[in-house]
Design an enzyme around this catalytic site. Structure first.
Site, mmCIF file in Angstrom:
data_model
loop_
_atom_site.group_PDB
_atom_site.id
_atom_site.type_symbol
_atom_site.label_atom_id
_atom_site.label_comp_id
_atom_site.label_asym_id
_atom_site.label_seq_id
_atom_site.Cartn_x
_atom_site.Cartn_y
_atom_site.Cartn_z
ATOM 1 C CD GLU A 95 -2.737 -0.931 2.661
ATOM 2 O OE1 GLU A 95 -2.657 0.127 3.333
ATOM 3 O OE2 GLU A 95 -3.485 -1.864 2.972
ATOM 4 N N GLY A 96 2.176 1.163 -0.030
ATOM 5 C CA GLY A 96 3.010 2.347 0.148
ATOM 6 C C GLY A 96 3.222 2.688 1.603
#
Length: 351
Positions: free
Chosen positions: A317-318
């Site tokens: 998801e970063g």
């Protein structure tokens, strides 16, 4: 611009700004080099921003999502429906990256490149729909040529949006059940490593599941006969929509002059593909962390990257990149706001 835009030149680093930042570091009220990697980060960011005293006020985070046909082979602990459900969670504010973006006061953009739910319509999500996920690369190429080009362009478009909005740092995240399998397959070809050395638990496979995952990858690679010398073909054959978009975003950022903070295993695979396609983009990539996936350390070594954190993360998801942003901001603050020996009337070390 050439048709193969990813080969176009990236922005050069500002060597004069780096020299000025390096000289400033020598004059700050501390022993030279005592802030270690933080000093190098400030100097690198000076070169990327063209400023003696860089700042990181504007951070843009984009999550690219897509489903993977290879899930048919039983390589994931989660059903594919989770990809679309997580898109709702991202824009609803309940995902880890949503919380982190709020805390960082960063923008958050969510791009749906193609989930199994062709009817999915969510306010706040950019639905591009390149297909209902990729094809099963254990049996056929994951993407058509048109899908690959569109995914690369989607990433480039996100990079350009960030640049136009004044982003000083770009973080790409990903969501796609099955994408650690695609990433491990890509890395296996590009690094010449057995899939068994690069395959990990992903979202929670047991040892038998990890072994099966590696076997699926090895069988697929024998089927396709891929060569590391053609990274674009490798990407189209065993990659994913969201991985290709990350590749396009990383190169697009480097061409637009926006620094990139690379997240974990999947994002690092995308970074490797980007660097193989356009080696100039490497200078614009910072690496946030070393994650728990077993192949990540090998990838970082191949990219000659020094990750900032090692927290045992494997969420994606970063999120790992977002967690490293405060460290970068503090590096800039120390560099820009500490007094020099002259300003503080503190005796410097003897010449």
């Amino acid at each position: 611009m050439t048709q193969a835009w990813w080969r176009d030149a990236c922005q050069p680093l500002d060597n004069a700004a780096m020299d000025q930042a390096r000289a400033r570091q020598q004059q700050l009220t501390k022993p030279a080099g005592s802030l270690g990697q933080l000093e190098a980060l400030a100097i690198q960011l000076a070169g990327l921003q063209g400023l003696e005293r860089p700042t990181l006020d504007q951070v843009a985070i984009t999550i690219f999502a897509g489903d993977h046909g290879v899930v048919e082979e039983g390589i994931s602990a989660y059903p594919q429906a989770v990809t679309g459900q997580m898109l709702c969670n991202f824009v609803g504010g309940g995902a880890a990256i949503s919380v982190l973006a709020r805390q960082l006061q960063a923008s958050l953009d969510v791009v749906d490149l193609g989930t199994i739910d062709a009817q999915l319509e969510l306010p706040g999500v950019r639905h591009l729909r390149l297909g209902t996920g990729t094809a099963n690369f254990a049996r056929q190429p994951a993407m058509t040529e048109n899908q690959l080009q569109a995914a690369l362009q989607a990433g480039r478009d996100s990079a350009q949006r960030g640049a136009e909005q004044g982003a000083q740092l770009f973080i790409g995240g990903e969501m796609g059940i099955g994408n650690t399998t695609a990433a491990a397959a890509l890395a296996s070809v590009l690094l010449g490593c057995p899939a068994s050395e690069l395959s990990g638990p992903g979202t929670g496979l047991d040892n038998a599941g990890v072994q099966h995952k590696a076997e699926v990858i090895e069988r697929a690679l024998r089927l396709h006969g891929l060569r590391a010398e053609d990274p674009l073909q490798v990407l189209g054959c065993v990659g994913g929509f969201e991985i290709a978009a990350l590749v396009g975003a990383y190169i697009g950022c480097a061409q637009a002059g926006v620094a990139v903070l690379v997240d974990g295993f999947i994002c690092s695979v995308a970074a490797l593909v980007a660097v193989r396609l356009n080696p100039q983009c490497r200078a614009w990539l910072l690496f946030a962390h070393q994650g728990a996936e077993p192949g990540h350390k090998t990838l970082l070594a191949a990219l000659q990257a020094e990750p900032l954190l090692a927290l045992g993360l494997r969420l994606g998801e970063g999120s790992g990149a977002a967690l490293a942003v405060p460290l970068l901001r503090l590096a800039c603050a120390l560099h820009g706001q500490m007094a020099t020996f002259a300003e503080a009337a503190v005796a410097d070390r003897p010449a």
